[in-house]
Design a protein around this motif. Structure first.
Motif, PDB file in Angstrom:
ATOM      1  N   ALA A  63       0.844  -1.198   0.000  1.00 16.30           N
ATOM      2  CA  ALA A  63       0.000   0.000   0.000  1.00 16.30           C
ATOM      3  C   ALA A  63       0.877   1.244   0.000  1.00 16.30           C
ATOM      4  CB  ALA A  63      -0.921  -0.005   1.213  1.00 16.30           C
ATOM      5  N   MET A  64       0.809   2.008  -1.092  1.00 15.30           N
ATOM      6  CA  MET A  64       1.660   3.176  -1.277  1.00 15.30           C
ATOM      7  C   MET A  64       0.830   4.462  -1.258  1.00 15.30           C
ATOM      8  SD  MET A  64       4.542   1.603  -1.606  1.00 15.30           S
ATOM      9  CE  MET A  64       5.561   3.006  -2.032  1.00 15.30           C
ATOM     10  N   ASP A  80       4.496   2.818   2.277  1.00 16.33           N
ATOM     11  CA  ASP A  80       4.408   3.987   3.162  1.00 16.33           C
ATOM     12  C   ASP A  80       2.982   4.272   3.616  1.00 16.33           C
ATOM     13  OD1 ASP A  80       3.615   4.874   0.629  1.00 16.33           O
ATOM     14  OD2 ASP A  80       5.092   6.497   0.524  1.00 16.33           O
ATOM     15  N   ARG A  81       1.985   3.938   2.791  1.00 17.84           N
ATOM     16  CA  ARG A  81       0.604   4.128   3.245  1.00 17.84           C
ATOM     17  C   ARG A  81       0.246   3.112   4.317  1.00 17.84           C
ATOM     18  NH1 ARG A  81      -2.478   2.870  -1.043  1.00 17.84           N
ATOM     19  NH2 ARG A  81      -3.813   1.252  -0.157  1.00 17.84           N
ATOM     20  N   HIS A 119       9.000  -5.011   8.321  1.00 19.58           N
ATOM     21  CA  HIS A 119       9.350  -4.858   6.903  1.00 19.58           C
ATOM     22  C   HIS A 119       9.711  -3.421   6.545  1.00 19.58           C
ATOM     23  CE1 HIS A 119       8.208  -8.893   7.001  1.00 19.58           C
ATOM     24  NE2 HIS A 119       6.938  -8.779   6.647  1.00 19.58           N
ATOM     25  N   LEU A 120       8.766  -2.488   6.640  1.00 22.84           N
ATOM     26  CA  LEU A 120       9.108  -1.064   6.532  1.00 22.84           C
ATOM     27  C   LEU A 120       9.967  -0.753   5.311  1.00 22.84           C
ATOM     28  CD1 LEU A 120       9.963  -0.533  10.327  1.00 22.84           C
ATOM     29  CD2 LEU A 120       7.814   0.019   9.152  1.00 22.84           C
ATOM     30  N   GLN A 121       9.516  -1.222   4.156  1.00 26.64           N
ATOM     31  CA  GLN A 121      10.301  -0.972   2.941  1.00 26.64           C
ATOM     32  C   GLN A 121      10.320   0.508   2.580  1.00 26.64           C
ATOM     33  OE1 GLN A 121       9.579  -3.563  -0.352  1.00 26.64           O
ATOM     34  NE2 GLN A 121      10.759  -2.339  -1.782  1.00 26.64           N
ATOM     35  N   VAL A 122       9.169   1.155   2.679  1.00 26.89           N
ATOM     36  CA  VAL A 122       9.097   2.592   2.385  1.00 26.89           C
ATOM     37  C   VAL A 122       8.406   3.266   3.576  1.00 26.89           C
ATOM     38  CG1 VAL A 122       8.348   4.376   0.783  1.00 26.89           C
ATOM     39  CG2 VAL A 122       8.895   2.095  -0.082  1.00 26.89           C
ATOM     40  N   VAL A 123       9.113   4.219   4.171  1.00 26.78           N
ATOM     41  CA  VAL A 123       8.575   4.962   5.314  1.00 26.78           C
ATOM     42  C   VAL A 123       8.806   6.441   5.043  1.00 26.78           C
ATOM     43  CG1 VAL A 123       8.656   5.305   7.816  1.00 26.78           C
ATOM     44  CG2 VAL A 123       9.239   3.062   6.847  1.00 26.78           C
ATOM     45  N   LEU A 138      11.393   7.673  -4.222  1.00 25.88           N
ATOM     46  CA  LEU A 138      11.212   6.620  -3.229  1.00 25.88           C
ATOM     47  C   LEU A 138      12.410   5.684  -3.117  1.00 25.88           C
ATOM     48  CD1 LEU A 138       7.447   5.636  -3.612  1.00 25.88           C
ATOM     49  CD2 LEU A 138       8.532   7.196  -1.985  1.00 25.88           C
ATOM     50  N   GLU A 139      13.361   5.760  -4.049  1.00 23.33           N
ATOM     51  CA  GLU A 139      14.548   4.918  -3.916  1.00 23.33           C
ATOM     52  C   GLU A 139      15.306   5.278  -2.638  1.00 23.33           C
ATOM     53  OE1 GLU A 139      18.612   3.492  -6.237  1.00 23.33           O
ATOM     54  OE2 GLU A 139      17.081   4.625  -7.322  1.00 23.33           O
TER      55      GLU A 139
END
Length: 566
Positions: free
Chosen positions: A314-315, A361-362, A389-393, A433-434
């Motif tokens: 979920a982004m 991040d969402r 996990h927290l791939q994108v924060v 986001l990278e």
């Protein structure tokens, strides 16, 4: 550090570990000291010059010869029964490419000529678009049904026979929480993502209790050899791609074969509601009545979203297509955020810890919002809720972790450039986001409490391999730039703390594990070469010499690894 001794009036130790550095669970290793063990616990840490005062006629003195002794590692997010069962089934995790994956399927099929072929571990990056086809399996197994989970267990790969046995065809709709890869005419192509894997539940053979128990024991053996003395099982329950595991744990307690200590996270069925909480309370109470601290069911695992590789994480911003244009897909929130808030608030009130799978991040924002609402409704608690996990924060959400006493549960082995990330994820995310991939450094600087886990069998369970990536942000020998930049690196002491005292805190075992201090259990790992004494790019070369639980060695690398009594 002052001479310290507890528990034994005479101050004599059963075992003395000397001649190495001691990582106590935080900060830099202690030098010129020895660890005293008595009655399965840490008797004390004493200067090496004081060792003889604690040595009796039966004391075993072990010279570490420069190795590091640390609290045993604890994995804060792992699936041991599933991982062990996969090792006993069609195991594909070590395959180097698609060809070897199919060779392993063919070899397993030949050795096991009856019925279904089950297993897992195939890598999405070995197949175009991350989606292997049914035809590839049909070519090596003919008309036998095959169902094997991907390495991350967010997708399954099926043969034509399995698809037909499940009654699936072009008219089968995608479930609300999943997606079917399709051929031009709409017939399933062979890969089923997320909840679509559940479509085989009615026809695939169940993992029986005997195999699940064997899987648990095999997993425990593998994990002890990696220095892991405790873990949080992130999926207690029955899930499509994992075997039912609670009977295996119950039997291990009854037969006294469970060596490690386990925090069990009861699986939240995402298409059910709050009515399932009653059963969770009952299961927690059932195991609490046993009075055995090796297993506790005080955690609930909630999947907030999926994974980025199949576009279900979920982004906050939509995924891009292959041409770099925005799509109308921003991933899936498996549970409506308003419902999630209600569930988490009730679980928190009942004293449960909530273990969130939150990758995009969402999803991270939605999980933190739920924790914030629970805090507002119930006040402070000792829930120790954590997000894995927290791939994108986002930067703003990284700052919320310490404010909400939410713990960042890191899967550090993923935090580097690799084919699955570089080909199946980053090209489909917005460029900015990278830099936000696995932002461990930002979380640490924000003051977040850190824990660590592997998600095995999704990836290797080796803590030292993960610690290497956490410190370097590149895989061993790679010429890649650090993923997210050097600012996302952790220093070695912080990474070690996450895998020891940090995970002990998450597992509600910080009162007696995760730290080397008087009175704590002698759950220890001995490592050489000492990771703190080698260059950062060689941390991965360090290996486990021995693993100790309750002051007893439960794994020894070889006959010479732990020298005889001095």
């Amino acid at each position: 550090m002052a001479d310290a001794a507890v528990n034994r009036a005479d101050g004599l130790a059963d075992v003395i570990l000397t001649g190495g550095q001691i990582f106590t669970g935080a900060g830099q290793p202690v030098t010129a000291h020895a660890v005293l063990i008595a009655d399965g616990r840490i008797l004390g840490l004493v200067p090496q010059r004081s060792v003889e005062a604690h040595r009796g006629p039966a004391t075993e003195v072990i010279d570490l010869e420069g190795a590091l002794v640390s609290p045993g590692f604890q994995d804060a997010h792992i699936h041991p029964v599933g991982g062990g069962v996969e090792l006993l089934q069609c195991s594909l995790a070590e395959s180097a490419d698609a060809a070897e994956t199919l060779e392993r399927v063919a070899a397993y099929a030949a050795a096991n000529p009856e019925s279904w072929i089950l297993g897992g571990g195939w890598s999405m990056d070995h197949f175009p678009g991350g989606a292997p086809t049914r035809g590839l399996l049909d070519a090596v197994v003919g008309d036998r049904p095959v169902l094997v989970a991907s390495r991350d267990h967010h997708s399954v790969w099926a043969s034509t026979a399995a698809i037909r046995l499940a009654g699936l065809d072009a008219s089968t709709p995608d479930p609300v929480d999943g997606r079917i890869e399709r051929e031009a005419d709409g017939f399933p192509a062979g890969t089923f993502h997320e909840g679509a894997g559940d479509l085989f539940d009615g026809v695939k053979p169940e993992i029986d209790d005997e195999l699940a128990y064997a899987g648990l024991l095999r997993a425990q053996s593998e994990l002890l050899a990696l220095g892991i003395t405790g873990w949080q099982d992130a999926m207690i329950g029955t899930v499509a791609t994992m075997p039912p595991n609670l009977p295996a744990y119950r039997r291990a307690l009854e037969e006294d074969t469970l060596i490690a200590h386990v925090r069990g996270a009861q699986w939240w069925v995402r298409d059910a509601g709050a009515e399932q909480i009653v059963g969770m309370v009952e299961r927690r109470a059932e195991f609490a009545r046993l009075g055995d601290d090796r297993l506790d069911l005080g955690t609930v695992k909630i999947m907030v979203d999926g994974v980025a590789e199949n576009f279900t994480a979920a982004m906050k911003s939509p995924y891009l297509d292959a041409h770099g244009h925005e799509t109308d897909n921003a991933g899936l929130s498996f549970i409506d955020p308003d419902l999630l808030t209600g569930y988490v608030t009730e679980l928190d009130l009942l004293g449960f810890q909530v273990h969130f799978h939150a990758l995009g991040d969402r999803a991270v924002q939605e999980a933190l919002d739920a924790v914030e609402a629970a805090r507002a409704a119930n006040g402070p608690s000792d829930g120790r809720h954590h997000l894995a996990h927290l791939q994108v924060v986002s930067e703003e959400d990284a700052l919320r972790f310490p404010e909400l006493d939410a713990i960042a549960n890191l899967q550090a082995l993923w935090a580097c450039h690799e084919t699955q990330l570089d080909e199946l994820t980053l090209p489909f995310l917005h460029d900015d986001l990278e830099a936000r991939q696995y932002p461990f450094g930002d979380l640490d600087r924000a003051g977040a409490r850190l824990a660590a886990g592997s998600d095995w069998p999704v990836s290797s369970a080796d803590p030292l391999a993960a610690i290497h990536i956490a410190v370097n942000r590149v895989s061993p020998g790679s010429a890649d730039a650090p993923l997210g930049g050097a600012q996302q690196r952790l220093d070695l002491a912080t990474a070690f703390a996450a895998y020891t005292s940090g995970s002990a805190y998450v597992n509600h075992r910080d009162h007696d594990t995760g730290t080397i201090a008087p009175g704590y259990r002698a759950d220890l790992v001995v490592i050489e070469p000492n990771p703190f004494a080698v260059p950062a790019d060689r941390i991965h070369e360090s290996t486990v010499v021995s693993t100790w639980v309750g002051g007893v060695p439960v794994y020894v690398r070889d006959a010479d690894a732990v020298p005889a009594t001095a």
